[in-house]
Design an enzyme around this catalytic site. Structure first.
Site, PDB file in Angstrom:
ATOM      1  N   ILE A 199      -6.716  59.088  -5.380  1.00 60.80           N
ATOM      2  CA  ILE A 199      -6.539  59.417  -6.796  1.00 60.80           C
ATOM      3  C   ILE A 199      -7.215  58.369  -7.687  1.00 60.80           C
ATOM      4  O   ILE A 199      -7.640  58.665  -8.806  1.00 60.80           O
ATOM      5  CB  ILE A 199      -5.026  59.564  -7.128  1.00 60.80           C
ATOM      6  CG1 ILE A 199      -4.796  60.120  -8.537  1.00 60.80           C
ATOM      7  CG2 ILE A 199      -4.275  58.248  -6.986  1.00 60.80           C
ATOM      8  CD1 ILE A 199      -4.766  61.604  -8.587  1.00 60.80           C
ATOM      9  N   ARG A 235     -10.083  57.063  -7.272  1.00 61.38           N
ATOM     10  CA  ARG A 235     -11.489  57.444  -7.476  1.00 61.38           C
ATOM     11  C   ARG A 235     -11.607  58.369  -8.674  1.00 61.38           C
ATOM     12  O   ARG A 235     -12.510  58.240  -9.510  1.00 61.38           O
ATOM     13  CB  ARG A 235     -12.019  58.189  -6.246  1.00 61.38           C
ATOM     14  CG  ARG A 235     -12.126  57.316  -5.023  1.00 61.38           C
ATOM     15  CD  ARG A 235     -12.221  58.132  -3.744  1.00 61.38           C
ATOM     16  NE  ARG A 235     -13.265  59.145  -3.787  1.00 61.38           N
ATOM     17  CZ  ARG A 235     -13.316  60.187  -2.958  1.00 61.38           C
ATOM     18  NH1 ARG A 235     -12.377  60.361  -2.034  1.00 61.38           N
ATOM     19  NH2 ARG A 235     -14.290  61.064  -3.054  1.00 61.38           N
ATOM     20  N   ARG A 239      -5.373  44.759  -1.795  1.00 60.93           N
ATOM     21  CA  ARG A 239      -4.890  43.644  -0.981  1.00 60.93           C
ATOM     22  C   ARG A 239      -6.005  43.142  -0.081  1.00 60.93           C
ATOM     23  O   ARG A 239      -5.967  42.032   0.398  1.00 60.93           O
ATOM     24  CB  ARG A 239      -3.689  44.104  -0.135  1.00 60.93           C
ATOM     25  CG  ARG A 239      -2.382  43.909  -0.871  1.00 60.93           C
ATOM     26  CD  ARG A 239      -1.223  44.307   0.006  1.00 60.93           C
ATOM     27  NE  ARG A 239      -1.409  45.676   0.482  1.00 60.93           N
ATOM     28  CZ  ARG A 239      -0.476  46.361   1.153  1.00 60.93           C
ATOM     29  NH1 ARG A 239       0.686  45.801   1.414  1.00 60.93           N
ATOM     30  NH2 ARG A 239      -0.706  47.591   1.561  1.00 60.93           N
ATOM     31  N   TYR A 277      -3.657  42.317  -5.999  1.00 69.08           N
ATOM     32  CA  TYR A 277      -3.230  42.982  -7.235  1.00 69.08           C
ATOM     33  C   TYR A 277      -2.983  41.944  -8.318  1.00 69.08           C
ATOM     34  O   TYR A 277      -3.309  42.136  -9.484  1.00 69.08           O
ATOM     35  CB  TYR A 277      -1.957  43.791  -6.992  1.00 69.08           C
ATOM     36  CG  TYR A 277      -2.054  44.731  -5.816  1.00 69.08           C
ATOM     37  CD1 TYR A 277      -3.181  45.533  -5.642  1.00 69.08           C
ATOM     38  CD2 TYR A 277      -1.030  44.827  -4.885  1.00 69.08           C
ATOM     39  CE1 TYR A 277      -3.277  46.398  -4.554  1.00 69.08           C
ATOM     40  CE2 TYR A 277      -1.115  45.699  -3.805  1.00 69.08           C
ATOM     41  CZ  TYR A 277      -2.243  46.473  -3.646  1.00 69.08           C
ATOM     42  OH  TYR A 277      -2.337  47.329  -2.585  1.00 69.08           O
ATOM     43  N   LEU A 310      -0.586  52.825  -6.576  1.00 69.92           N
ATOM     44  CA  LEU A 310      -0.083  52.297  -5.303  1.00 69.92           C
ATOM     45  C   LEU A 310       1.028  53.177  -4.742  1.00 69.92           C
ATOM     46  O   LEU A 310       1.610  53.998  -5.465  1.00 69.92           O
ATOM     47  CB  LEU A 310       0.446  50.867  -5.515  1.00 69.92           C
ATOM     48  CG  LEU A 310      -0.611  49.843  -5.937  1.00 69.92           C
ATOM     49  CD1 LEU A 310       0.055  48.531  -6.363  1.00 69.92           C
ATOM     50  CD2 LEU A 310      -1.589  49.603  -4.784  1.00 69.92           C
ATOM     51  N   HIS A 322       5.742  50.219  -6.670  1.00 71.57           N
ATOM     52  CA  HIS A 322       5.634  50.391  -8.127  1.00 71.57           C
ATOM     53  C   HIS A 322       6.452  49.381  -8.915  1.00 71.57           C
ATOM     54  O   HIS A 322       5.964  48.779  -9.867  1.00 71.57           O
ATOM     55  CB  HIS A 322       6.036  51.815  -8.532  1.00 71.57           C
ATOM     56  CG  HIS A 322       4.960  52.824  -8.269  1.00 71.57           C
ATOM     57  ND1 HIS A 322       4.993  54.095  -8.782  1.00 71.57           N
ATOM     58  CD2 HIS A 322       3.821  52.754  -7.540  1.00 71.57           C
ATOM     59  CE1 HIS A 322       3.916  54.761  -8.378  1.00 71.57           C
ATOM     60  NE2 HIS A 322       3.196  53.969  -7.619  1.00 71.57           N
ATOM     61  N   LYS A 379       2.368  58.958 -10.506  1.00 73.03           N
ATOM     62  CA  LYS A 379       3.632  59.605 -10.167  1.00 73.03           C
ATOM     63  C   LYS A 379       3.717  59.756  -8.666  1.00 73.03           C
ATOM     64  O   LYS A 379       2.649  59.850  -8.030  1.00 73.03           O
ATOM     65  CB  LYS A 379       3.794  60.942 -10.891  1.00 73.03           C
ATOM     66  CG  LYS A 379       2.585  61.804 -11.086  1.00 73.03           C
ATOM     67  CD  LYS A 379       1.813  62.273  -9.902  1.00 73.03           C
ATOM     68  CE  LYS A 379       2.559  63.052  -8.873  1.00 73.03           C
ATOM     69  NZ  LYS A 379       1.684  63.422  -7.697  1.00 73.03           N
ATOM     70  N   ARG A 406       2.216  59.600   1.874  1.00 73.25           N
ATOM     71  CA  ARG A 406       3.251  60.471   1.287  1.00 73.25           C
ATOM     72  C   ARG A 406       4.244  61.036   2.295  1.00 73.25           C
ATOM     73  O   ARG A 406       5.154  61.770   1.926  1.00 73.25           O
ATOM     74  CB  ARG A 406       2.584  61.589   0.485  1.00 73.25           C
ATOM     75  CG  ARG A 406       2.036  61.074  -0.833  1.00 73.25           C
ATOM     76  CD  ARG A 406       1.092  62.059  -1.471  1.00 73.25           C
ATOM     77  NE  ARG A 406      -0.228  61.996  -0.853  1.00 73.25           N
ATOM     78  CZ  ARG A 406      -1.307  62.636  -1.320  1.00 73.25           C
ATOM     79  NH1 ARG A 406      -1.196  63.399  -2.403  1.00 73.25           N
ATOM     80  NH2 ARG A 406      -2.465  62.524  -0.720  1.00 73.25           N
ATOM     81  N   ASP A 458       5.801  63.796  -4.665  1.00 74.62           N
ATOM     82  CA  ASP A 458       4.392  64.094  -4.889  1.00 74.62           C
ATOM     83  C   ASP A 458       4.187  65.345  -5.730  1.00 74.62           C
ATOM     84  O   ASP A 458       3.419  65.340  -6.690  1.00 74.62           O
ATOM     85  CB  ASP A 458       3.683  64.246  -3.537  1.00 74.62           C
ATOM     86  CG  ASP A 458       2.178  64.377  -3.707  1.00 74.62           C
ATOM     87  OD1 ASP A 458       1.611  63.636  -4.539  1.00 74.62           O
ATOM     88  OD2 ASP A 458       1.573  65.207  -3.022  1.00 74.62           O
TER      89      ASP A 458
END
Lengths: 368, 368
Positions: B23, B25, B45, B69, B85, B90, B108, B180, B193
């Site tokens: 996401i 990208r 990382r 980060y 991430l 989060h 999200k 996920r 998701d």
């Protein structure tokens, strides 16, 4: 014209209509349009009503008019009874029709509960007559095409989920006066009138495999007399399939059924009554994906399918019913049990939804 | 170029991206396309991963590349952090970003639960930075047009029922390896998701009025590690509105939301990612009826609405976020609380669904 078992092979099936409901006008017209059928008699508890029905709908002068349901059933020239009466009267009248050896085309919901339905079905069986319920969309050629699409494993995959949402905004007059909101006439309310279609469409999609449990949605809406105006439920199968439905007299007209497979979806938005009269459509999407980074079209794009309809679905229904009747009357075949099973399963699920509603939305097992 | 509070009024908002998820990208590209935004830094990382991300996506040579980060957040020229991430990280990273006075655009699902989200929101508030979640479709111009249609009382009436069914067939590779489906990374699975989108679309339709109770559907599907692959729920409001949703990694791609009013319905079939890139459509039907006896067209017929989109929805999202950031950085405005409230309510409902799942599908009250 050769005659076998009292009926000439090429004879039309002669219908008697019991009751003058709005839906009876539609089916009377279908009987007139079908080459296999003939409208022979109309009966109502009031002779005056039956006369008006015949005159108002321009039915042929040859149609016999009776002032009672029994009189229609006593007419030896009536082969089949179409019964669009309030649900409360179904058991008594349908059983009587079967005993008089009339084939039974029974409006939905067919009975108040499975006990009543089983008495009707037993009477039909004992008297060797055909039983079918009046779920018209089952007979639309689109329905068969959608079933083909559902069974196309390469495009649809395995069926996982079905949603059926059927509603119409009945309006104040209906909500005050229609038989479908009266506890002594159609006590099942919206669940019987349109929840019937939701349940049927779900069962149709799963090839009439009964779910093993049913859970009603919370917050159904009842009228002051305790009749359901809005309700829903989820249905669960032991192989993991899930379905939900919601039916309501209080929302805008929507006749939606969507089936989700592992590799495709199929949706119809006008299941009960097609948007158009000469054809009907449904949508499918299959093995689609979309580009995540370079946004673009889904590929392949969802597709609209169009299925032509030469005649209205209710004409197909009465013709199909008449062909079964002719087969029985000419001793070519026995009563078709599939329509019996389909009605029975629909009723079983409907009863389970009602049971779950009464048990505070608890899960209810379905035992056949 | 005048400078207020360290940022020139016409300056672009400089983004740092934390993490190199797929996401990221899409959002990196959106930042490049937005006139209000500039991609300033990327951190992972692993420095190697960050380098690959920049090279593979053809990002400008000016983009700073960091191997942690924290390093991105320590860069004083980064105005805003985009955080795609795994959900588990989060809270820690978003709180750190806020403490470093970076505005937070958070993917999200925003947090594992409301407790974690509240710590993030509190850190944003304490540090005067903007918070927004990455729900892209909220920013598509179609969404505003659909809201207009929902609010058109003459055509839609009162909202009564919403159904949201979002799924995609994730496939074996994803179901084995994707973050996920990993309990230590995205423990909310399909509920986080895509259930997130279902819940958001429902809340969006009801103008973010929280339901007062939530009941999970039976038979959710979990993977061996206990992560949700498929689940559903029904939501109930005190004024009688009802919603259902179902989300699944196991069914074909479907991004459906249907809202039923008393006099109209609105349906969108590609809510998350439109079928087309230059425009998006939705369907409505309003005050329709059909002829019962003489079958014919529904009148009026359902309508397709087309809404043009000059740029992809994620570009609109980052631009809107950047305008809020600019307003704050130039002391013209304070952080917008609406986006905070919307995220928070989505999380509250999501938590309630999870709670109901854990409590054997019991009804769960939502207390704000």
């Amino acid at each position: 014209m050769s005659s076998v078992g009292g009926m000439a092979i090429t004879d039309k099936v002669r219908f008697g209509i019991l009751g003058c409901a709005k839906i009876a006008r539609q089916v009377a017209r279908a009987i007139s349009l079908s080459e296999e059928c003939e409208l022979h008699a109309v009966g109502s508890r009031s002779l005056e009503k039956a006369v008006s029905f015949v005159l108002d709908n321009g039915l042929p002068a040859s149609v016999r008019i009776y002032g009672s349901y029994e009189a229609v059933l006593d007419d030896p020239e009536v082969d089949a009874a179409y019964i669009p009466l309030p649900t409360t009267l179904h058991m008594e009248i349908a059983v009587l029709a079967a005993k008089r050896k009339k084939h039974v085309l029974l409006e939905k919901p067919v009975a108040l509960n499975i006990g009543e339905l089983d008495r009707i079905l037993e009477a039909c069986r004992a008297n060797g007559v055909q039983f079918m319920d009046g779920t018209m969309w089952m007979h639309h050629p689109r329905t068969a095409k959608m079933k083909e699409a559902l069974l196309d494993v390469s495009r649809f995959g395995q069926l996982k989920l079905i949603h059926s949402f059927i509603s119409y905004n009945a309006g104040p007059e209906f909500l005050e006066n229609d038989i479908r909101v009266k506890p002594d006439l159609d006590a099942l309310g919206a669940l019987g009138d349109i929840g019937w279609y939701c349940i049927r469409s779900i069962l149709w999609a799963v090839n009439y495999q009964l779910p093993n449990k049913v859970v009603a949605m919370h917050e159904p809406v009842y009228n002051d007399a305790g009749v359901i105006l809005s309700a829903g439920a989820s249905l669960y199968w032991s192989d993991g399939k899930v379905a939900t439905f919601h039916c309501s007299f209080l929302n805008h007209m929507a006749f939606e059924v969507t089936a989700f497979g592992t590799t495709g979806i199929i949706r119809v938005s006008d299941i009960i009554t097609p948007f158009q009269d000469k054809y009907a459509t449904f949508y499918s999407s299959s093995v689609s994906d979309f580009a995540e980074v370079e946004p673009g079209q889904w590929a392949p794009a969802p597709k609209e399918h169009r299925v032509d309809a030469d005649v209205p679905q209710e004409v197909v229904m009465v013709s199909e019913f008449a062909r079964l009747v002719s087969g029985i009357n000419t001793r070519v075949s026995k009563p078709d049990e599939e329509w019996v099973n389909i009605s029975r399963k629909t009723q079983l699920v409907l009863d389970a939804v009602k049971d779950s509603l009464m048990k505070n939305y608890q899960s209810v097992e379905i035992i056949e």
